[in-house]
Scaffold this motif. Sequence first.
Motif, PDB file in Angstrom:
ATOM      1  N   GLU A 112       0.841  -1.186   0.000  1.00  0.00           N
ATOM      2  CA  GLU A 112       0.000   0.000   0.000  1.00  0.00           C
ATOM      3  C   GLU A 112       0.885   1.248   0.000  1.00  0.00           C
ATOM      4  O   GLU A 112       2.012   1.221   0.501  1.00  0.00           O
ATOM      5  CB  GLU A 112      -0.929   0.026   1.213  1.00  0.00           C
ATOM      6  N   PHE A 114       1.009   5.603   0.613  1.00  0.00           N
ATOM      7  CA  PHE A 114       0.414   6.806   1.203  1.00  0.00           C
ATOM      8  C   PHE A 114       1.145   8.006   0.610  1.00  0.00           C
ATOM      9  O   PHE A 114       2.358   8.143   0.781  1.00  0.00           O
ATOM     10  CB  PHE A 114       0.570   6.793   2.730  1.00  0.00           C
ATOM     11  N   TRP A 133      -4.186   5.631   2.634  1.00  0.00           N
ATOM     12  CA  TRP A 133      -3.493   4.436   2.137  1.00  0.00           C
ATOM     13  C   TRP A 133      -4.296   3.826   0.994  1.00  0.00           C
ATOM     14  O   TRP A 133      -5.486   3.562   1.126  1.00  0.00           O
ATOM     15  CB  TRP A 133      -3.331   3.405   3.254  1.00  0.00           C
ATOM     16  N   THR A 165       5.324   3.830   2.065  1.00  0.00           N
ATOM     17  CA  THR A 165       4.841   2.522   1.620  1.00  0.00           C
ATOM     18  C   THR A 165       4.821   1.543   2.792  1.00  0.00           C
ATOM     19  O   THR A 165       5.515   1.733   3.792  1.00  0.00           O
ATOM     20  CB  THR A 165       5.739   1.934   0.508  1.00  0.00           C
ATOM     21  N   ARG A 166       4.028   0.521   2.629  1.00  0.00           N
ATOM     22  CA  ARG A 166       4.037  -0.569   3.606  1.00  0.00           C
ATOM     23  C   ARG A 166       3.584  -1.852   2.899  1.00  0.00           C
ATOM     24  O   ARG A 166       2.836  -1.805   1.918  1.00  0.00           O
ATOM     25  CB  ARG A 166       3.114  -0.261   4.780  1.00  0.00           C
TER      26      ARG A 166
END
Length: 793
Positions: A112, A114, A133, A165-166
């Motif tokens: 995801e 942001f 997100w 990001t994640r």
Amino acid sequence: MNYYCDVIIGNKSRNTDQAYTYQVSDHLGNQVDIGKRVLVNFNNGLMIGLVVSLKETIDGNIRNIKSIMAVIDNEPIISQQNIALAYWIREHYLSRFNDAFNLMYRPLSKIEIFIKDEKSSDGSFDLSLTGKWLGFEQIRKELNHKRLLDNFDRLIADGSLSVFTRDLSFESKTIEYVELTDSEYLKKLRINSHKQKRILDLLNIEGKMTTKTLCDETKSTVKDLEALQSKNLIHRYTEENPAIRHNSFLKPLSTISLTEEQNSIINSIVKSENKRFLIHGVTGSGKTEIYLRVIEEVLKANKTIIYMVPEISLTPQTINRFKQRFGERIAVLHSKLAVSQRNEEWRKIYAQESDIIIGARSAVFAPVKNLGIVIIDESHEESYKSSSVPKYDTIEVSEKLTSLWDAKLILGTATPSSESYLKGMRNEYEIMTLTKRVNQLKMPEINIIDMREELDRGNKNIFSLALQDAIINAFKNKEQSILFLNRRGYSSFMSCRSCGYVVKCKRCDISMTYHQNKGRLICHYCGASQKITVKCPECDSQYFKTFGLGTERIEEEARKLIPDARISRVDLDTTSTRNSFERIYNSFKKGETDILVGTQMLAKGLHFPNVTVVGIVSADLTMNLPFYTASEKSYQLVTQVSGRAGRGNKSGSVFVQTYDPDHYSLVYSKNNDFKAFVKRELSLRKEFRYPPYIDIINITVLSKKEDIAQNFVIEKHKEIRMGLNDLISKRKVLMYPPMNNSIYKINNKYRVSIIIKYKKGVSSEIKNCLRKILLNRSYKEIDISIDINPTSI
């Protein structure tokens, strides 16, 4: 100070099969590192790439270098050793970078993004994408569709936008589980509630399951579960995702007494300066106990172990034995696991919560961080060679991997391959021999049955008289039997005796196999099926019958022989569902099954002390394969299947049925004389120029259009021959004319091959030539498959 990095882009095209240089801007600081994923602008599209190297300077002629947009990972997800391994795989097996790196990535990834608006917008970017997100694919499609990527790139560079990001698959979170609460659920379901029954049936077998796995297995939804919960038939609850390192679970040392041979081998491996070992031990000689003792020593050094088995079917037995010794510190990797399960096992290894990895060949690519040893059990098995791109050899990959980690490698088998044994003879491996079974058990008696003589005696049954008597006596004595045939189905094909018509698959150039339990003809290559007809479709003749043998027919004949016997069958048809093999295996192990019928799954290291009779119904199936490895496969199968007999206190007998009783693979296996066999086999391989003395490249061209495949091969064959002309004239390369594959069409794709034999020293020259002429770009309507030293052609 800005610096630079090389990035492999997640793109399948051969046209972009290279590393691309990007600049690392000041705002990223030291976030960029080798083995981390990054977001980049590639060919005006938002892409994910993997950083494979860092550098301070670049060639001054390179212009218009783009910058890394964002870094996805906090820590490298691929080690530098595995990056080096991926580069080696690409070069050695002529694959693409992405084919190699895809072997090592986490099974599941949920990225995801942001986007934060740092300054007041100038109107050049869609603010609806900021402040929340969003999934990577959604962002990518929006940026590409609205042509915002260049502005996005510019606004990141000047600090107007920040990108975070994640990867949610890395985050520890609660997991939802489902349990059955009413064992009498059938009374509360409507007759037509098929989906609900399927869910409850699976829970009844499995016990606790995650919601994700349950829905995947039954093709159901959360709404289906909510309906069952409202009827009080199931209980849904959440638990924390476990994240415990299991160092404290090492159990007391085994109380099993070791033989002198076992003790000597363990001490040699632990103390030796050598890194590669080949344990050649007869079946039942205690190789697994050696592995376990060596693993204990490796764990004391705080290092990680990769232990591989040849088939998924071996893992239940192996896992149970490992858990008894090492508790819950193991992780399991194989293709039968659901994606969510594989993802969790990958996470455990990556987080160093598990330091013993057990699995099939894909386990060699586990994200280990401190490798100590790789152990390959039943190392002769053909399943260690990948059948999909890249077509890697697990032993070769393990040799490279252990050299990168300075770790040790053990191959173990009762029937070493000619390749590995020759390496031992050349001192590339230290050969260690186990000549006796543990507990002084005798090797089984092997009887070679000439089926021509059975016909002369008037016996037209598929079982010889001696095998029939042995199975009946074993049943009377409450002993167990195994019947082996390496072909599933009921019969090999259907044919008309009047006109000779054979039913072939419409999508493949191969006869269809009759499966009696399904009442259908099935193609074993593409999976197509059709109903069986009473009359010949061509001439309307009633003499339209099945021919040949399969495991279904063996099962049927065994039931006729002993109607009261409890019989199970192990093949791809009976073990395709989750945990089906475990149920059959456990039933046989507990003595709830008298006769087990199966294919090559039964040849793999299974331990059943009450088995006293093994019947190999047709040894000729393997001996007569049109491959240069046929005799070796025959010797290995007979020896391995025979090794299932007499592993307890009762002696074992093996009956090998054949029409060629004097074949050297059978003669040497009967006498358990591996050295004599391998001496003859290597002599023949050398004389006829086959591996391990030379190498072979099989280039297969596939296309749905026959003329395109044929013309392409003819054209490329000429170009390759010209490129290798010097080596051909020096007799270092032998190049065969283009030839149609023995099965010319599979799944509507025509298959034409170019086969090249070459001496060991010219490998790099040949591969460079193929990259330049054949593999430098993608082709329309053409697929290319490269196989180095194929196990069959």
